[in-house]
Design an enzyme around this catalytic site. Sequence first.
Site, PDB file in Angstrom:
ATOM      1  N   ASP A  21       0.870  -1.118   0.047  1.00  0.00           N
ATOM      2  CA  ASP A  21       0.113  -0.097   0.099  1.00  0.00           C
ATOM      3  C   ASP A  21       0.792   1.196   0.065  1.00  0.00           C
ATOM      4  OD1 ASP A  21      -1.975   1.997   0.379  1.00  0.00           O
ATOM      5  OD2 ASP A  21      -3.107   0.893   1.874  1.00  0.00           O
ATOM      6  N   HIS A  47      -1.934   4.739   0.033  1.00  0.00           N
ATOM      7  CA  HIS A  47      -2.455   5.666   1.366  1.00  0.00           C
ATOM      8  C   HIS A  47      -1.361   6.829   1.551  1.00  0.00           C
ATOM      9  CE1 HIS A  47       0.464   3.484   3.694  1.00  0.00           C
ATOM     10  NE2 HIS A  47       0.430   4.269   4.475  1.00  0.00           N
TER      11      HIS A  47
END
Length: 447
Positions: A224, A227
């Site tokens: 990720d 984010h």
Amino acid sequence: MTIAPTPAAPRAGWRTPSPASADVSAYLDLERGVLDRRIWKDEALYQQELRRVFAPSWLFLAHESQLPKPGDFVTAYMGEDPVIAVRGKDRRVRVFLNTCRHRGMRLCRADAGSTKKFTCSYHGWAYDLDGSLVNVPNPDAYPDHFDTADWGLREVARVDSHKGLVFATWNPAAPALTEALGDMAWYMDAFLDRDPEGTEVVGGVTKWVLEGNWKLAAEQFASDWYHVNMAHASALMVMSPTGRGPKSEIANTPGRQFTSPEGHGAGFPVHPRSRFDDQTVHGYYDYDQLRGRLGDARVEGPMTTGHATVFPNFSYLPVNGTIRVWNPKGPDRMEVWTWTLVDRSMPEDVKQAQRLYNLRTFGPSGIFEQDDGENWSEIQAVSRGFIANDTRLNYQMGLGIHRDDDPDYPGRVGELYSDNAARGFYGRWRDLMNTPAWHENPEASHG
Ligand code: FES
Ligand code: FE
């Protein structure tokens, strides 16, 4: 007085009936990129994870620099099992279940230290560095067939290290560590092999508890980058060398994300347009020399920035040298353990600059760490709801977009903004959860 016949010597463990295990396929549709959040909160699934994900996998325990001399030890966890890693008189690192064989007291209660033997604080049984039982108070009170050789510490089946990182597994039939790491080792070495002298950890281990399932953190570090621009917006504004804030520095940064059949993942901008490393550390490196050592692709990618998880619960960030374990503590809680990794050849002031930078950014009150912890804790809190658990979640970014023949990066590689590595992480989790572990095999020995 009657004398009982001598029974057969007991084994350290015996097979208890395994609780029923669930087929977890219904919780994940990775081909369509859909996930059921019950896998973060269900107690029965959590117990199955301890049996089928943590017990069979290679797990990170410590850095070799924490165990330089015979007698040096650290305590750690493998899943929820406490263990002691100790360097023996023969200089070999052995790992033992941290429990006394008498009444099950936690044998070693220190985080780290150096010792000649481990003495239990309950009744005084004492064990040598090789795990053998060497002293029992009131020995005459025991029957003739009591043999200390039968009551040594329970030893972890396999211990190995990769570039200073010590891993262990309870699984006697586990593939070799190199095989278990697969292509991930190439990405790890961008971080671990910058210095011919290797790495060491400085400043001890920082530990804190977070309300959140361990997979939320492991998945994020595998997959990720998405984010960063939103969750860390305020931190990026503070850290930005230009002071222009995150949009101009990070948004739409091109890069790669690596995913593997073993469940590992890593993502990193390529030719990053902006730097968020510590100025002192950045100034220390000779980047031309590093290109010769690691190659352009690694220096321009995973050497200085990005994120990574080694399945199941070991993660790191090259930018600040944090290495960390997401220790599971029930389905809704994790205990985060972090170390600062530095190159051995760094002058002391550079090592300390990296340690402080790591604490400022990803220590328990670090300006980035708090953002991540807040998100994981809130996800966990929402997962308590009944309707929430009937509401599926989206893991579709980058679905079907990857290649296995990238000229610069080994393994399966896709775009930086992708859920490929998250799907890879959960795919590996699903496969392990659906496969009986070695200890469920009637032919398996428990030693
Ligand atoms: Fe360790 Fe009794 S529990 S000596
Ligand atoms: Fe983050």
